[in-house]
Design a protein around this motif. Structure first.
Motif, PDB file in Angstrom:
ATOM      1  N   UNK A 241      17.311 -37.320 -29.470  1.00 15.57           N
ATOM      2  CA  UNK A 241      18.404 -37.457 -28.492  1.00 15.57           C
ATOM      3  C   UNK A 241      19.279 -36.215 -28.391  1.00 15.57           C
ATOM      4  N   UNK A 242      19.514 -35.526 -29.512  1.00 12.82           N
ATOM      5  CA  UNK A 242      20.411 -34.371 -29.400  1.00 12.82           C
ATOM      6  C   UNK A 242      19.678 -33.156 -28.825  1.00 12.82           C
ATOM      7  N   UNK A 243      18.356 -33.197 -28.889  1.00 14.55           N
ATOM      8  CA  UNK A 243      17.569 -32.174 -28.174  1.00 14.55           C
ATOM      9  C   UNK A 243      17.620 -32.486 -26.678  1.00 14.55           C
ATOM     10  N   UNK A 244      17.397 -33.766 -26.354  1.00 13.89           N
ATOM     11  CA  UNK A 244      17.417 -34.175 -24.944  1.00 13.89           C
ATOM     12  C   UNK A 244      18.778 -33.883 -24.305  1.00 13.89           C
ATOM     13  N   UNK A 245      19.838 -34.030 -25.105  1.00 14.41           N
ATOM     14  CA  UNK A 245      21.184 -33.782 -24.570  1.00 14.41           C
ATOM     15  C   UNK A 245      21.547 -32.296 -24.556  1.00 14.41           C
ATOM     16  N   UNK A 246      20.623 -31.461 -25.025  1.00 14.69           N
ATOM     17  CA  UNK A 246      20.838 -30.022 -24.944  1.00 14.69           C
ATOM     18  C   UNK A 246      21.742 -29.467 -26.036  1.00 14.69           C
ATOM     19  N   UNK A 247      21.986 -30.234 -27.110  1.00 15.81           N
ATOM     20  CA  UNK A 247      22.823 -29.700 -28.189  1.00 15.81           C
ATOM     21  C   UNK A 247      22.072 -28.611 -28.945  1.00 15.81           C
ATOM     22  N   UNK A 248      20.752 -28.804 -29.108  1.00  8.33           N
ATOM     23  CA  UNK A 248      19.928 -27.818 -29.820  1.00  8.33           C
ATOM     24  C   UNK A 248      18.609 -27.627 -29.090  1.00  8.33           C
ATOM     25  N   UNK A 249      17.946 -26.530 -29.452  1.00 11.31           N
ATOM     26  CA  UNK A 249      16.682 -26.169 -28.815  1.00 11.31           C
ATOM     27  C   UNK A 249      15.567 -27.142 -29.242  1.00 11.31           C
ATOM     28  N   UNK A 250      14.616 -27.372 -28.349  1.00  8.79           N
ATOM     29  CA  UNK A 250      13.511 -28.304 -28.626  1.00  8.79           C
ATOM     30  C   UNK A 250      12.676 -27.877 -29.833  1.00  8.79           C
ATOM     31  N   UNK A 251      12.724 -26.587 -30.170  1.00 11.73           N
ATOM     32  CA  UNK A 251      11.935 -26.117 -31.320  1.00 11.73           C
ATOM     33  C   UNK A 251      12.450 -26.721 -32.631  1.00 11.73           C
ATOM     34  N   UNK A 252      13.624 -27.368 -32.608  1.00 12.96           N
ATOM     35  CA  UNK A 252      14.220 -27.969 -33.822  1.00 12.96           C
ATOM     36  C   UNK A 252      13.796 -29.430 -33.999  1.00 12.96           C
ATOM     37  N   UNK A 253      13.181 -30.024 -32.963  1.00 11.90           N
ATOM     38  CA  UNK A 253      12.948 -31.482 -33.000  1.00 11.90           C
ATOM     39  C   UNK A 253      11.899 -31.902 -34.015  1.00 11.90           C
ATOM     40  N   UNK A 254      12.288 -32.871 -34.818  1.00 13.95           N
ATOM     41  CA  UNK A 254      11.379 -33.453 -35.808  1.00 13.95           C
ATOM     42  C   UNK A 254      10.938 -34.814 -35.288  1.00 13.95           C
ATOM     43  N   UNK A 255       9.660 -35.132 -35.424  1.00 11.58           N
ATOM     44  CA  UNK A 255       9.220 -36.470 -35.043  1.00 11.58           C
ATOM     45  C   UNK A 255       7.905 -36.466 -34.300  1.00 11.58           C
ATOM     46  N   UNK A 256       7.597 -37.637 -33.821  1.00  8.86           N
ATOM     47  CA  UNK A 256       6.322 -37.870 -33.148  1.00  8.86           C
ATOM     48  C   UNK A 256       6.062 -36.881 -32.024  1.00  8.86           C
ATOM     49  N   UNK A 257       7.096 -36.611 -31.239  1.00 11.14           N
ATOM     50  CA  UNK A 257       6.934 -35.683 -30.121  1.00 11.14           C
ATOM     51  C   UNK A 257       7.578 -34.331 -30.440  1.00 11.14           C
ATOM     52  N   UNK A 258       7.868 -34.114 -31.720  1.00 12.61           N
ATOM     53  CA  UNK A 258       8.407 -32.839 -32.163  1.00 12.61           C
ATOM     54  C   UNK A 258       7.531 -32.273 -33.264  1.00 12.61           C
ATOM     55  N   UNK A 259       8.167 -31.754 -34.300  1.00 13.70           N
ATOM     56  CA  UNK A 259       7.402 -31.166 -35.408  1.00 13.70           C
ATOM     57  C   UNK A 259       7.109 -32.207 -36.489  1.00 13.70           C
ATOM     58  N   UNK A 260       5.948 -32.111 -37.048  1.00 15.29           N
ATOM     59  CA  UNK A 260       5.568 -32.977 -38.172  1.00 15.29           C
ATOM     60  C   UNK A 260       5.781 -32.147 -39.433  1.00 15.29           C
ATOM     61  N   UNK A 261       6.724 -32.550 -40.254  1.00 19.47           N
ATOM     62  CA  UNK A 261       7.108 -31.723 -41.398  1.00 19.47           C
ATOM     63  C   UNK A 261       6.717 -32.390 -42.711  1.00 19.47           C
ATOM     64  N   UNK A 262       6.621 -31.567 -43.768  1.00 19.94           N
ATOM     65  CA  UNK A 262       6.296 -32.095 -45.097  1.00 19.94           C
ATOM     66  C   UNK A 262       7.112 -31.352 -46.158  1.00 19.94           C
ATOM     67  N   UNK A 263       8.435 -31.333 -46.028  1.00 17.47           N
ATOM     68  CA  UNK A 263       9.238 -30.553 -46.977  1.00 17.47           C
ATOM     69  C   UNK A 263       9.361 -31.249 -48.326  1.00 17.47           C
ATOM     70  N   UNK A 264       9.862 -30.521 -49.316  1.00 13.21           N
ATOM     71  CA  UNK A 264      10.179 -31.152 -50.605  1.00 13.21           C
ATOM     72  C   UNK A 264      11.436 -31.994 -50.440  1.00 13.21           C
ATOM     73  N   UNK A 265      12.402 -31.452 -49.670  1.00  8.61           N
ATOM     74  CA  UNK A 265      13.670 -32.168 -49.480  1.00  8.61           C
ATOM     75  C   UNK A 265      13.980 -32.271 -47.990  1.00  8.61           C
TER      76      UNK A 265
END
Ligand SMILES: Cc1cc2nc3c(=O)[nH]c(=O)nc-3n(C[C@H](O)[C@H](O)[C@H](O)COP(=O)(O)OP(=O)(O)OC[C@H]3O[C@@H](n4cnc5c(N)ncnc54)[C@H](O)[C@@H]3O)c2cc1C
Length: 329
Positions: A241-265
């Motif tokens: 939602x905050x990507x859709x609202x233009x608060x941050x760039x889409x390259x930051x989005x985590x999730x199904x339609x964003x980035x799939x991450x595997x961090x330690x924390x």
């Protein structure tokens, strides 16, 4: 011998694009079940380490169609080239990593060849001689099981969320074969004007991610997310939602339609824990949630939770992380 072909195009920072290894992993299991050989088909450029990667995943052959229009990722050319390759070698299954680009190409290819297609694939197996495919549905909330009719080629868009890349136990380097395609008569109806260029470190590679969601309340509070990420030596992420609202760039989005991450924390701040967001962070080793609602779904996934207003909690965490970094705590 029947063939299971994993196809790919377009390089990502000089390497095969993300998702190819997941598609090869699923393809390998399917090839074993079918008694088929696994083939990696690259359209356009082929990075130097492609054969080694194919070997790690048990591919028996690497094929490449080297037309420059394929390297440029032109969808009409890609559909036609794949149609020619499929007509020539009749694979039992053609797999794509389900990227944005693959969504433009795979369904059109299926239409052109009259082949069945399943997208969002999480698993594929052979049951009583029938190809049975499990796919994510409703944004990952549930799974649908399909039985693919007939013995002809099936096209599968592999969900890189649902499949974890695993290399094969033993492997030899597969040979590289050039494949000829004829694209002169193919008009390109979609012109790619510019491609988004990913710069800097990637969320997929980050060991620590701090993500903010709608609970931040306002765009300016995202600075707190960036500050905590920096103080922890990690990267800042976001919910959709905050990507859709233009608060941050889409390259930051985590999730199904964003980035799939595997961090330690993974620190989720003001994020409710919707399944579509969790699809991008549930593989984190440790998940910390900060949320004002003690009943928020995110706490079911979190190892550590803080209930409260993130705008009050974040400055304290930033201070503590900075102190620790500078050796003061
Ligand atoms: C097909 C599809 C694909 C999608 N893909 C994605 C995706 O890739 N990534 C993604 O993120 N979403 C995705 N979504 C959207 C997803 O379903 C959710 O709507 C979204 O993740 C919710 O974002 P959120 O948690 O930031 O917001 P909300 O659901 O509104 O949650 C905000 C949270 O903040 C908490 N909060 C409020 N105030 C405070 C405060 N002061 N301090 C602390 N906490 C507070 C609330 O209690 C709440 O839990 C997708 C949806 C669909 C249908």
């Amino acid at each position: 011998m029947p063939r299971v072909v994993v196809c790919t195009w377009g390089l990502d920072r000089g390497a095969l694009p993300p998702g190819v290894e997941e598609a090869l992993t699923l393809g390998r299991g399917l090839a074993e079940a079918l008694g088929a050989e696994l083939v990696l088909l690259a359209l356009g450029d082929l990075p130097a380490d492609a054969q080694a990667l194919a070997a790690r995943h048990g591919a028996r052959a690497v094929e490449r169609a080297a037309d420059p229009r394929l390297a440029a990722g032109e969808p009409d050319a890609l559909v036609e080239a794949l149609a020619q390759c499929c007509r020539a070698s009749a694979p039992r299954a053609l797999l794509f990593a389900q990227t944005f680009d693959a969504r433009l190409v795979a369904p059109r290819l299926a239409g052109r060849l009259g082949a069945p297609i399943v997208m969002n694939v999480a698993d594929a197996s052979l049951e009583n001689g029938r190809l049975v495919v499990t796919a994510l549905a409703y944004g990952g909330d549930t799974r649908a099981v399909y039985e693919v009719a007939g013995e002809g080629m099936a096209i599968l868009g592999v969900s890189t969320t649902a499949v974890r890349a695993q290399s094969a136990a033993s492997a030899t380097t597969p040979p590289l074969t050039e494949v000829a395609v004829q694209l002169d008569a193919v008009p390109e109806r979609v012109r790619i004007v510019a491609r988004a260029e990913a710069k800097g470190p990637r969320l997929e590679d980050a060991g620590i991610i701090v993500s903010g969601g709608r609970g931040l309340g306002a765009r300016e509070h995202y600075a707190l997310i960036e500050q905590l990420a920096e103080a922890l030596g990690g990267l800042a992420g976001a919910s959709r939602p905050i990507v859709d609202d233009g608060w941050v760039d889409a390259s930051r989005q985590v999730g199904l339609t964003g980035h799939i991450t595997r961090p330690s924390l993974y620190v989720a701040v003001g994020i409710s824990g919707a399944s579509q967001h969790m699809a991008g962070c549930s593989a984190a080793k440790t998940l910390v949630a900060i949320n004002s609602d003690a009943d928020a779904a995110i706490f079911k996934h979190a190892r550590f939770g803080i209930v409260g207003d993130c705008k009050q909690i974040l400055p304290e965490l930033i201070r503590a992380a900075r102190e620790r970094r500078s050796g003061g705590g």
